[in-house]
Design a protein around this motif. Sequence first.
Motif, PDB file in Angstrom:
ATOM      1  N   ALA A   9      19.943  79.079   5.932  1.00 30.81           N
ATOM      2  CA  ALA A   9      19.669  79.706   7.405  1.00 30.81           C
ATOM      3  C   ALA A   9      18.269  79.771   7.296  1.00 30.81           C
ATOM      4  CB  ALA A   9      20.415  80.814   7.486  1.00 30.81           C
ATOM      5  N   GLY A  10      17.606  79.415   8.512  1.00 32.95           N
ATOM      6  CA  GLY A  10      16.148  79.751   8.811  1.00 32.95           C
ATOM      7  C   GLY A  10      15.210  78.485   7.999  1.00 32.95           C
ATOM      8  N   ALA A  11      15.740  77.800   7.036  1.00 33.64           N
ATOM      9  CA  ALA A  11      14.943  77.103   6.438  1.00 33.64           C
ATOM     10  C   ALA A  11      14.358  75.778   7.209  1.00 33.64           C
ATOM     11  CB  ALA A  11      15.573  76.530   4.924  1.00 33.64           C
ATOM     12  N   ALA A  12      15.095  75.549   8.093  1.00 33.45           N
ATOM     13  CA  ALA A  12      14.842  74.527   8.925  1.00 33.45           C
ATOM     14  C   ALA A  12      14.426  74.881  10.334  1.00 33.45           C
ATOM     15  CB  ALA A  12      15.604  73.166   8.961  1.00 33.45           C
ATOM     16  N   ALA A  13      13.988  75.998  10.467  1.00 34.04           N
ATOM     17  CA  ALA A  13      13.718  76.485  11.796  1.00 34.04           C
ATOM     18  C   ALA A  13      12.451  75.920  12.503  1.00 34.04           C
ATOM     19  CB  ALA A  13      13.477  77.969  11.719  1.00 34.04           C
ATOM     20  N   GLU A  14      12.500  75.572  13.733  1.00 38.47           N
ATOM     21  CA  GLU A  14      11.235  74.866  14.485  1.00 38.47           C
ATOM     22  C   GLU A  14      11.405  75.318  15.768  1.00 38.47           C
ATOM     23  OE1 GLU A  14      10.159  70.409  15.661  1.00 38.47           O
ATOM     24  OE2 GLU A  14      10.528  70.848  13.712  1.00 38.47           O
ATOM     25  N   GLY A  15      10.375  76.124  16.394  1.00 39.59           N
ATOM     26  CA  GLY A  15      10.106  76.565  17.682  1.00 39.59           C
ATOM     27  C   GLY A  15      11.178  77.589  18.163  1.00 39.59           C
ATOM     28  N   PRO A  16      11.977  76.930  19.059  1.00 36.35           N
ATOM     29  CA  PRO A  16      13.118  77.683  19.633  1.00 36.35           C
ATOM     30  C   PRO A  16      14.273  77.498  18.864  1.00 36.35           C
ATOM     31  CG  PRO A  16      12.734  75.847  20.943  1.00 36.35           C
ATOM     32  CD  PRO A  16      11.592  76.015  19.978  1.00 36.35           C
ATOM     33  N   TYR A  17      14.306  76.590  17.699  1.00 38.00           N
ATOM     34  CA  TYR A  17      15.392  76.177  17.111  1.00 38.00           C
ATOM     35  C   TYR A  17      15.576  76.899  15.806  1.00 38.00           C
ATOM     36  CZ  TYR A  17      15.242  72.150  20.332  1.00 38.00           C
ATOM     37  OH  TYR A  17      14.966  71.187  21.401  1.00 38.00           O
ATOM     38  N   SER A  18      16.746  77.721  15.509  1.00 39.57           N
ATOM     39  CA  SER A  18      16.951  78.163  14.283  1.00 39.57           C
ATOM     40  C   SER A  18      16.996  77.260  13.316  1.00 39.57           C
ATOM     41  CB  SER A  18      17.920  79.249  14.389  1.00 39.57           C
ATOM     42  OG  SER A  18      19.274  78.716  14.835  1.00 39.57           O
ATOM     43  N   LEU A  19      17.693  75.804  13.743  1.00 44.82           N
ATOM     44  CA  LEU A  19      18.010  74.728  12.847  1.00 44.82           C
ATOM     45  C   LEU A  19      17.596  73.703  13.610  1.00 44.82           C
ATOM     46  CD1 LEU A  19      19.258  73.605  10.116  1.00 44.82           C
ATOM     47  CD2 LEU A  19      21.425  73.198  11.482  1.00 44.82           C
ATOM     48  N   SER A  20      16.864  72.713  13.013  1.00 45.49           N
ATOM     49  CA  SER A  20      16.536  71.349  13.617  1.00 45.49           C
ATOM     50  C   SER A  20      16.433  70.310  12.546  1.00 45.49           C
ATOM     51  CB  SER A  20      14.938  71.567  14.144  1.00 45.49           C
ATOM     52  OG  SER A  20      14.677  70.313  14.633  1.00 45.49           O
ATOM     53  N   LEU A  33      20.974  67.417  14.685  1.00 42.51           N
ATOM     54  CA  LEU A  33      21.482  68.636  15.217  1.00 42.51           C
ATOM     55  C   LEU A  33      20.253  69.692  15.024  1.00 42.51           C
ATOM     56  CD1 LEU A  33      24.003  70.788  15.546  1.00 42.51           C
ATOM     57  CD2 LEU A  33      24.079  71.087  13.300  1.00 42.51           C
ATOM     58  N   ARG A  34      20.389  70.681  16.256  1.00 33.12           N
ATOM     59  CA  ARG A  34      19.464  71.737  16.653  1.00 33.12           C
ATOM     60  C   ARG A  34      20.529  72.703  17.079  1.00 33.12           C
ATOM     61  NH1 ARG A  34      15.569  68.332  20.594  1.00 33.12           N
ATOM     62  NH2 ARG A  34      14.895  66.416  19.259  1.00 33.12           N
ATOM     63  N   VAL A  35      20.080  73.820  16.616  1.00 34.56           N
ATOM     64  CA  VAL A  35      20.553  75.250  17.147  1.00 34.56           C
ATOM     65  C   VAL A  35      19.709  75.946  17.929  1.00 34.56           C
ATOM     66  CG1 VAL A  35      21.920  77.298  16.378  1.00 34.56           C
ATOM     67  CG2 VAL A  35      22.224  75.152  15.286  1.00 34.56           C
ATOM     68  N   LEU A  36      19.832  76.191  19.313  1.00 37.60           N
ATOM     69  CA  LEU A  36      18.985  76.612  20.055  1.00 37.60           C
ATOM     70  C   LEU A  36      19.102  78.090  20.167  1.00 37.60           C
ATOM     71  CD1 LEU A  36      16.696  76.500  22.531  1.00 37.60           C
ATOM     72  CD2 LEU A  36      18.328  75.535  23.866  1.00 37.60           C
ATOM     73  N   ARG A  37      18.347  79.079  20.139  1.00 33.58           N
ATOM     74  CA  ARG A  37      18.338  80.464  20.637  1.00 33.58           C
ATOM     75  C   ARG A  37      17.657  80.587  21.943  1.00 33.58           C
ATOM     76  NH1 ARG A  37      20.749  83.707  16.555  1.00 33.58           N
ATOM     77  NH2 ARG A  37      20.799  82.985  14.352  1.00 33.58           N
ATOM     78  N   LEU A  46      15.008  69.914  27.288  1.00 36.27           N
ATOM     79  CA  LEU A  46      15.453  68.903  26.277  1.00 36.27           C
ATOM     80  C   LEU A  46      15.343  67.441  26.890  1.00 36.27           C
ATOM     81  CD1 LEU A  46      17.045  68.090  23.788  1.00 36.27           C
ATOM     82  CD2 LEU A  46      19.192  68.175  25.433  1.00 36.27           C
ATOM     83  N   ASP A  47      14.342  66.793  26.098  1.00 33.30           N
ATOM     84  CA  ASP A  47      13.934  65.452  26.328  1.00 33.30           C
ATOM     85  C   ASP A  47      14.676  64.510  25.065  1.00 33.30           C
ATOM     86  OD1 ASP A  47      11.660  65.443  28.257  1.00 33.30           O
ATOM     87  OD2 ASP A  47      10.532  66.501  26.916  1.00 33.30           O
ATOM     88  N   THR A  48      15.710  63.925  25.742  1.00 30.12           N
ATOM     89  CA  THR A  48      16.686  63.436  24.763  1.00 30.12           C
ATOM     90  C   THR A  48      16.010  61.879  24.087  1.00 30.12           C
ATOM     91  OG1 THR A  48      17.542  62.000  26.568  1.00 30.12           O
ATOM     92  CG2 THR A  48      18.487  63.905  26.427  1.00 30.12           C
ATOM     93  N   GLY A 104      21.984  83.556  24.770  1.00 31.66           N
ATOM     94  CA  GLY A 104      22.944  82.745  23.820  1.00 31.66           C
ATOM     95  C   GLY A 104      22.336  81.929  22.857  1.00 31.66           C
ATOM     96  N   ARG A 105      23.361  81.371  21.941  1.00 23.41           N
ATOM     97  CA  ARG A 105      23.032  80.272  21.040  1.00 23.41           C
ATOM     98  C   ARG A 105      23.744  78.949  21.228  1.00 23.41           C
ATOM     99  NH1 ARG A 105      24.710  80.552  16.237  1.00 23.41           N
ATOM    100  NH2 ARG A 105      26.357  82.219  16.838  1.00 23.41           N
ATOM    101  N   PHE A 106      23.124  77.662  21.264  1.00 22.12           N
ATOM    102  CA  PHE A 106      23.783  76.504  21.542  1.00 22.12           C
ATOM    103  C   PHE A 106      23.436  75.472  20.557  1.00 22.12           C
ATOM    104  CE2 PHE A 106      22.178  79.281  25.066  1.00 22.12           C
ATOM    105  CZ  PHE A 106      23.534  79.812  25.800  1.00 22.12           C
ATOM    106  N   ALA A 107      24.535  74.815  20.175  1.00 23.90           N
ATOM    107  CA  ALA A 107      24.249  73.716  19.466  1.00 23.90           C
ATOM    108  C   ALA A 107      24.062  72.322  20.145  1.00 23.90           C
ATOM    109  CB  ALA A 107      25.510  73.543  18.680  1.00 23.90           C
TER     110      ALA A 107
END
Length: 305
Positions: A9-20, A33-37, A46-48, A104-107
Motif C-alpha cells: 500500500a502506497g508504494a505505487a502512489a502517483e498524484g491523486p492515485y493511492s495505487l497506479s 488499475l488505479r485507485v482514486l481518492r 480521466l483521459d482514457t 470517496g475512493r474509486f477503482a
Amino acid sequence: MNAELHIRAGAAAEGPYSLSVDPEKAGWDHSSLRVLRLPPGGDHTLDTGDSEWIVLPLSGGCRVRTEDGATFELAGRASVFSGVTDFAYVPRDARARITSAEGGRFALTGARCERRLPARYGPAEEVPVELRGTGICSRQVNNFAAAAPAGGGPGGGLECDRLIAVEVLTPGGNWSSYPPHKHDEQCPGEESRLEEIYYFEIAPAHGSEGFGYHRVSPSGHGRGTDVLAEVRDGDAVLIPDGWHGPSIAAPGHDMYYLNVMAGPGETREWLIRDHPDHGWVRSTWAGRPVDPRLPFYDAPAGDAR
C-alpha cells in the motif's frame, strides 16, 4: 520471490492515485488499475487514451460526466463489505470528469482495447452475485464485468472489448482462488492468456489491522512468477503468469479483492486450467453447504445470482 510483483500500500502512489498500475509499469501489454481518492467536493479528469475503463466506487459515490455529454450518477456504497455498487463504463479515446460531493475512493479498472464501445451506466441490481465453493473454500463473487467461463456458468457482466473485472469477498479463515489455476497460454477453447491484478482490502476487527496471504507459483510459462506475500489493506499483486491461489483470509478478518484481467485473445473470455495436483478439490464440493456467513450481501432488487 518476484518482490516487485507484490506492491505494498502506497508504494505505487502517483498524484491523486493511492495505487497506479499501467502496462508500462507492470511490464505487460493490457491491464491497468488505479485507485482514486477524492476529498469532499473533489474532482478528477480521466483521459482514457487507448484503454477502456470502469469507474467502480469502493467507498462513497460520485458523478461521471463524459465530454460527449453522458452523465452517470453513482450512488456507490459505504465500503466494499457493505454492498454491491453501481458503476460507469468509459470508452477509449474519451475524457471524463469524476466529481464527488462527499468524497470517496474509486477503482479505475482499465484495459487496452481496439473497439470504442459507448459509455454506459451499470446498475447495482444487474450485477450477478455468485457463491463459489463450499465450506472453507466458500467465497462470494460480484461479476460486474465478468466473461463467461468455459462450459458456461456465471458471466453476464457488462460487455467490454478486452476488460474483465470481478470482486471477490472471502470470510475470515477461508481460502479463495482455490484450487490454484492459471491463464498464461492462449489455447483456443481451453485457456486464455490474461494478465491479472489483485487489489486487496482487509476488514479490521477488534481494533486490529487485518491481513491475508496470497500465492503465485511458476507454471513453466512466461517469467516464472513466484510470489508468497502477506497482503494487507491496499496491497496489490501483479500476475503476468503462473498458478495463482490460494488467497487466504486470516481468521476474524474478511478479505476483499478486485480482479482486473485483459489479454490478447480475439475473444474476450475467461478460460482457466486448474493445477493438476489440486484441481480434484472441485469434485468434493457437490452437495456440501456453502459457508453460512455468505452472502455478505445480495445485489439490490433483481439479484441475478
